[in-house]
Design an enzyme around this catalytic site. Structure first.
Site: not given
Ligand code: ZN
Length: 181
Positions: A145, A58, A53, A149, A104
């Site tokens: 999750h 990100q 994911g 973010h 990540l």
């Molecule tokens: Zn994450």
């Protein structure tokens, strides 16, 4: 802090403690070719780094969108999911589960995070169609999750004080790497 992305910009993975990861993302207002291009680029970045994911912040894009493929296998395109402006609601009576999570943006760091095992999610896909699903197990975990973010919440904020102490050194290392770049 790096400036906002412009159309056509190459997307790159952003690491903790880059400020964009702490920012609450805005809604996507129009699903156009640029949004579709970025979602595709995010899937590629996710595969390249072995993730399942990836949320838009990100890659430095502060809007409410995330991609997922629980298989992590780029060949399995039928398993690809894109959630635009997702809304998560709790499932009544859902039990909580603790599971090891990675992110990540935190390289190899893994921490046990407790979250509801089942959730309901409503989102828009890249064709502008609204869809809803009940997510369980790994998908429930992944969606929560990633939606975190979009709210600028990182998984390290979801763990106990004891666990926080254990990862202090790892976070310092990430901070050092970030400062050197
Ligand atoms: Zn994450």
């Amino acid at each position: 802090m790096r400036p906002e992305l412009s159309p056509g910009d190459k997307l790159t993975l952003r690491y903790f403690p880059e400020p964009v990861l702490r920012r609450k993302a805005r809604d996507v207002v129009l699903i156009d070719s640029e949004v579709r291009r970025r979602a595709r680029a995010m899937l590629e970045i996710m595969y390249e780094h072995g993730g399942i994911g990836l949320a838009a912040p990100q890659v430095g894009w502060s809007e409410r969108l995330f991609v997922a493929n629980l298989t992590g296998d780029p060949e399995q395109t039928a398993e690809e999911l894109v959630f635009v402006n997702p809304i998560v609601t709790a499932t009544a009576g859902a039990v909580e589960e603790t599971m090891e999570e990675g992110c990540l943006s935190f390289r190899e760091l893994r921490v046990p995070v407790t979250r509801p095992a089942t959730i309901h999610v409503r989102a828009t896909d890249l064709e502008g169609k609204i869809f809803e699903l009940e997510a369980t197990e790994l998908l429930a975990r992944c969606v929560q999750h990633e939606v975190d973010h979009l709210d600028g919440i990182l998984f390290i904020q979801r763990i106990s004080m004891v666990e926080q102490l254990k990862i202090k050194r790892a976070l310092k290392e990430l901070e050092k790497d970030y400062a050197q770049r």
